[in-house]
Scaffold this motif. Structure first.
Motif, PDB file in Angstrom:
ATOM      1  N   LEU A 185      27.325  12.849  46.258  1.00  0.00           N
ATOM      2  CA  LEU A 185      26.973  11.600  46.324  1.00  0.00           C
ATOM      3  C   LEU A 185      27.492  11.090  47.798  1.00  0.00           C
ATOM      4  CD1 LEU A 185      25.332   9.196  45.188  1.00  0.00           C
ATOM      5  CD2 LEU A 185      27.331   8.432  44.294  1.00  0.00           C
ATOM      6  N   GLN A 186      28.550  11.273  47.578  1.00  0.00           N
ATOM      7  CA  GLN A 186      29.390  10.621  49.009  1.00  0.00           C
ATOM      8  C   GLN A 186      28.713  11.224  50.481  1.00  0.00           C
ATOM      9  OE1 GLN A 186      31.202   8.294  49.535  1.00  0.00           O
ATOM     10  NE2 GLN A 186      33.156   8.069  48.527  1.00  0.00           N
ATOM     11  N   ARG A 187      28.362  12.430  50.506  1.00  0.00           N
ATOM     12  CA  ARG A 187      27.843  12.922  51.527  1.00  0.00           C
ATOM     13  C   ARG A 187      26.370  12.256  51.725  1.00  0.00           C
ATOM     14  NH1 ARG A 187      27.094  19.479  50.971  1.00  0.00           N
ATOM     15  NH2 ARG A 187      25.427  18.727  49.651  1.00  0.00           N
ATOM     16  N   GLU A 188      25.613  12.078  50.905  1.00  0.00           N
ATOM     17  CA  GLU A 188      24.405  11.201  51.305  1.00  0.00           C
ATOM     18  C   GLU A 188      24.392   9.939  51.689  1.00  0.00           C
ATOM     19  OE1 GLU A 188      21.348  12.995  50.946  1.00  0.00           O
ATOM     20  OE2 GLU A 188      22.307  14.759  50.272  1.00  0.00           O
ATOM     21  N   LEU A 189      25.405   9.314  50.854  1.00  0.00           N
ATOM     22  CA  LEU A 189      25.745   7.770  51.322  1.00  0.00           C
ATOM     23  C   LEU A 189      26.193   7.815  52.787  1.00  0.00           C
ATOM     24  CD1 LEU A 189      27.364   6.616  48.175  1.00  0.00           C
ATOM     25  CD2 LEU A 189      25.161   5.874  49.064  1.00  0.00           C
ATOM     26  N   SER A 190      27.090   8.859  53.186  1.00  0.00           N
ATOM     27  CA  SER A 190      27.683   8.963  54.685  1.00  0.00           C
ATOM     28  C   SER A 190      26.448   9.146  55.622  1.00  0.00           C
ATOM     29  CB  SER A 190      28.682   9.720  54.600  1.00  0.00           C
ATOM     30  OG  SER A 190      29.666   9.607  53.797  1.00  0.00           O
ATOM     31  N   ALA A 191      25.557   9.811  55.210  1.00  0.00           N
ATOM     32  CA  ALA A 191      24.429  10.275  56.142  1.00  0.00           C
ATOM     33  C   ALA A 191      23.493   9.048  56.189  1.00  0.00           C
ATOM     34  CB  ALA A 191      23.741  11.270  55.539  1.00  0.00           C
ATOM     35  N   GLY A 192      23.867   7.743  55.475  1.00  0.00           N
ATOM     36  CA  GLY A 192      23.051   6.760  55.535  1.00  0.00           C
ATOM     37  C   GLY A 192      21.890   6.438  54.594  1.00  0.00           C
ATOM     38  N   LYS A 193      21.915   7.324  53.568  1.00  0.00           N
ATOM     39  CA  LYS A 193      20.805   7.183  52.530  1.00  0.00           C
ATOM     40  C   LYS A 193      21.148   5.957  51.514  1.00  0.00           C
ATOM     41  CE  LYS A 193      18.648  11.050  51.002  1.00  0.00           C
ATOM     42  NZ  LYS A 193      18.456  12.198  50.433  1.00  0.00           N
ATOM     43  N   THR A 194      20.393   5.300  51.346  1.00  0.00           N
ATOM     44  CA  THR A 194      20.354   4.167  50.425  1.00  0.00           C
ATOM     45  C   THR A 194      19.713   4.411  49.069  1.00  0.00           C
ATOM     46  OG1 THR A 194      18.471   2.741  51.127  1.00  0.00           O
ATOM     47  CG2 THR A 194      20.602   2.321  52.118  1.00  0.00           C
ATOM     48  N   TYR A 195      20.286   3.711  47.938  1.00  0.00           N
ATOM     49  CA  TYR A 195      19.580   3.837  46.362  1.00  0.00           C
ATOM     50  C   TYR A 195      19.755   2.351  46.170  1.00  0.00           C
ATOM     51  CZ  TYR A 195      21.112   8.722  47.093  1.00  0.00           C
ATOM     52  OH  TYR A 195      20.955  10.062  47.688  1.00  0.00           O
ATOM     53  N   LYS A 196      18.472   2.277  45.388  1.00  0.00           N
ATOM     54  CA  LYS A 196      18.506   0.932  44.595  1.00  0.00           C
ATOM     55  C   LYS A 196      19.344   0.666  43.791  1.00  0.00           C
ATOM     56  CE  LYS A 196      15.026  -2.627  43.020  1.00  0.00           C
ATOM     57  NZ  LYS A 196      13.928  -3.240  43.320  1.00  0.00           N
ATOM     58  N   ARG A 197      19.546   1.825  42.827  1.00  0.00           N
ATOM     59  CA  ARG A 197      20.389   1.666  41.789  1.00  0.00           C
ATOM     60  C   ARG A 197      21.122   3.194  41.605  1.00  0.00           C
ATOM     61  NH1 ARG A 197      17.347  -0.822  38.063  1.00  0.00           N
ATOM     62  NH2 ARG A 197      17.901  -2.719  39.015  1.00  0.00           N
ATOM     63  N   LEU A 198      22.247   3.014  40.971  1.00  0.00           N
ATOM     64  CA  LEU A 198      23.194   4.276  40.606  1.00  0.00           C
ATOM     65  C   LEU A 198      23.128   4.277  39.179  1.00  0.00           C
ATOM     66  CD1 LEU A 198      24.816   7.033  41.261  1.00  0.00           C
ATOM     67  CD2 LEU A 198      26.742   5.186  41.339  1.00  0.00           C
ATOM     68  N   TYR A 199      22.546   5.335  38.497  1.00  0.00           N
ATOM     69  CA  TYR A 199      22.666   5.556  36.898  1.00  0.00           C
ATOM     70  C   TYR A 199      23.673   6.777  36.675  1.00  0.00           C
ATOM     71  CZ  TYR A 199      18.259   2.776  37.046  1.00  0.00           C
ATOM     72  OH  TYR A 199      17.378   1.968  37.033  1.00  0.00           O
ATOM     73  N   ALA A 200      24.482   6.445  35.873  1.00  0.00           N
ATOM     74  CA  ALA A 200      25.429   7.520  35.669  1.00  0.00           C
ATOM     75  C   ALA A 200      25.922   7.575  34.114  1.00  0.00           C
ATOM     76  CB  ALA A 200      26.696   7.013  36.537  1.00  0.00           C
ATOM     77  N   CYS A 201      26.424   8.731  33.834  1.00  0.00           N
ATOM     78  CA  CYS A 201      27.060   9.155  32.551  1.00  0.00           C
ATOM     79  C   CYS A 201      27.794  10.235  32.639  1.00  0.00           C
ATOM     80  CB  CYS A 201      25.840   9.522  31.340  1.00  0.00           C
ATOM     81  SG  CYS A 201      26.685   9.474  29.810  1.00  0.00           S
TER      82      CYS A 201
END
Lengths: 268, 316
Positions: A185-201
């Motif tokens: 996930l960090q890799r995507e965020l570092s590359a500048g990707k954005t997400y409207k929401r993060l769902y996790a379990c």
């Protein structure tokens, strides 16, 4: 309003010695279920296990044409062991759907969200993937486990979301990237990707790490929390988590799906 | 044949002897849709304190064979929210409400009673003097007959409502506690609260419960509860009792009545099966009908015991 029904076992699908899917008739619970809901299952009428067990409703599907609820279970004690051994046709008392589901009503075709699972935490994300896919929402899955055997139902995720949107990480490198799922996930965020929401379990250490990431990236979240429960409907007060307002919040009624900002991680 | 299920516990008249136990039935409203709240004998609500209480940090519960341990730590919404928001709804449903209350000090019990006043929507007060899961208050009163007597005396003065005292099974001598409560003004006794237990996570060598110990409830404690009800009944035959501890079935209800309880409280079973209390009311009527019992109250305290023989030895 949750429903209590005797639902017959349709099929038990074993993945390995400690993981299986239990399929029961959907009853009237199926149509009421939203992604993130859970149900309380009673494994027989004996005294061991005594209490019902809480499970995410992993999917609302069909088995040989019969509407079904799917529960993905990891054997951790007497209840999860007992539930693996009911013959097809055995009626099991099921109370559901329970709890606050994932918030998804505000999502549309232009939105992209991230789904993060750790180990058995995949369970609530299966139905979420199915529903988001049907709505045309772009969802990317980041799924980690100790090894390849810990990463379940890949075929379903890849069918719903597309294989190119499913990334895996394992501790031993037997599947996907060797390392932590949060690194994906960090890799995507570092590359500048954005997400409207993060769902996790997943387990608490994963939630803790994701809460940190979400704070840094200013990401909105919905975490499906897990806790031992005696009742499942807000009465026993056994399942609580420390809340940021100083209270203890019930996982069963105020959750299980809560934003990470609702929880006081320093007291978890 | 129609069976008369009504029972009377001193000043408290109930439409039937099936009540629900404090801490296992929330504020009653959580069970709407599962149980006809107005059809139960009574509902003893989650223990109320003068201010909302957060309770203990998790983990608070764990399952054990035939039951569970809990150390919730008396989390509750506080007396004011209960009176303002929950009691009116419960009353509208026709529920017979028992307000279970607690405090860290005598003054705090009295303060809660003063807030309740003579509110006619409260059928009775139940003093929780037996919670094993808090450091202060709770069982401190229940395990010391002198402290218990002083507390009950002050509460007796502070309320005109029927007064129930819920006894601890952890005190060593439950009859002494029962006498102290009754001599100090209790109208009714309820027994038993949970038994202090310990469960261990062997891998971590830690207690499974964050509070270390927890209160054991469920079918595991039923024989102990029955024995204590029987003992208190024998010692104080004129004091009405609520019996509780591991009640699951109508047979369990009847066992408590026969042992000497005028009514029962269903507890942990509500977690496993939210419908159980309502079903027991119907099943009790059916059982009495089948067995030719016209009045369920006639069953109370009908246990037939034999004199206990002294042991004998073989001849040398």
């Amino acid at each position: 309003m949750p429903v209590n029904e005797e639902l017959r076992v349709l099929k038990t699908l074993s993945y390995d010695a400690t993981h299986y899917s239990l399929f029961v008739q959907a009853g009237s619970i199926g149509a009421l279920t939203r992604p993130g809901h859970f149900a309380m299952l009673q494994a027989g009428d004996g005294l061991r296990p005594y209490l019902r067990r809480a499970f995410s409703i992993a999917d609302v599907t069909t088995v040989a044409g019969v509407p079904a609820l799917e529960f993905v279970v990891k054997v951790v004690g007497v209840g999860t062991a007992a539930l693996a051994h009911f013959a097809e046709g055995t009626p099991l008392p099921v109370l559901g759907p329970l709890g606050v589901p994932f918030p998804i009503d505000d999502l549309g075709r232009d939105d992209r969200v991230a789904l993060v699972a750790g180990g058995i935490g995949l369970a609530p994300l299966v139905l979420l993937s199915r529903v988001l896919a049907a709505r045309g929402v772009t969802a990317e899955l980041f799924y980690g486990g100790r090894n390849e055997k810990d990463v379940l139902k890949r075929a379903d995720f890849e069918r719903f979301l597309g294989a190119h949107r499913c990334a895996y990480a394992t501790d031993d490198g037997s599947l996907g990237r060797k390392g932590l799922v949060t690194e994906l996930l960090q890799r995507e965020l570092s590359a500048g990707k954005t997400y409207k929401r993060l769902y996790a379990c997943g387990p608490v250490p994963l939630f803790r790490a994701l809460a940190r990431i979400a704070d840094e990236a200013d990401l909105e979240t919905s975490f499906a929390l897990e806790s031992e429960m005696a009742c499942g409907f807000g009465v026993c007060l056994g399942c609580v988590v420390p809340a940021r307002d100083g209270r203890f919040a019930t996982v069963c009624k105020e959750g299980p799906c809560l934003p990470h900002t609702a929880i006081d991680w320093s007291r978890v | 044949m129609s069976v008369d299920l009504a029972v009377r516990l001193g000043p408290l008249a109930l439409r039937n002897p099936i009540a629900t136990a404090s801490g296992t039935f929330g504020y009653g409203l959580e069970f709407e849709g599962y149980v006809d709240l107005g059809g139960l004998g009574a509902i003893s609500v989650k223990g109320l304190s003068r201010r909302p209480c957060h309770g203990n940090p998790p983990p608070r519960i764990c399952e054990v064979d035939a039951g569970m341990l809990n150390a919730i730590g008396l989390q509750n919404i506080g007396i004011d929210t209960f009176l303002g928001e929950r009691l009116p709804l419960l009353h509208a449903k026709g529920a017979t409400v028992i307000a279970n209350i607690w405090g860290d000090t005598e003054d705090e019990y009295v303060e809660v009673l003063e807030r309740i006043g003579d509110d006619a929507r409260v059928a009775a007060i139940e003093l929780n003097v037996s919670c094993p899961n808090v450091v202060k208050g709770g069982m401190v009163f229940g395990n010391d007959p002198v402290a218990l007597a002083a507390l009950v005396k002050r509460c007796r003065v502070a309320t005109k409502l029927p007064l129930v005292v819920k006894l601890s099974p952890n005190s060593g001598d439950i009859v002494a506690a029962a006498r102290a409560a009754v001599d100090s003004g209790a109208d009714i006794l309820s027994l038993i609260n949970t038994l202090v237990g310990l469960a261990i996570d062997l891998e971590r060598r830690e207690p499974k419960i964050g509070f270390t110990t927890g209160g054991l409830s469920g079918p595991a404690i039923r024989p102990i509860a029955l024995r204590m009800v029987w003992e208190v009944r024998r010692a104080l035959p004129n004091v009405p009792l609520f019996g509780m501890g591991g009640i699951e079935t109508v047979e369990n209800v009847l066992e408590f009545l026969v042992a000497g309880a005028t009514a029962v409280q269903v507890g942990t079973a509500n977690f496993r099966d939210p419908f159980v209390s309502g079903r027991l009311v119907k099943e009790l009527a059916a059982w009495c009908d089948r067995h030719g019992v016209d009045r369920v109250a006639d069953l109370v305290g009908t246990l037939k015991t034999r004199p206990r023989p002294e042991h004998t030895f073989a001849k040398a």
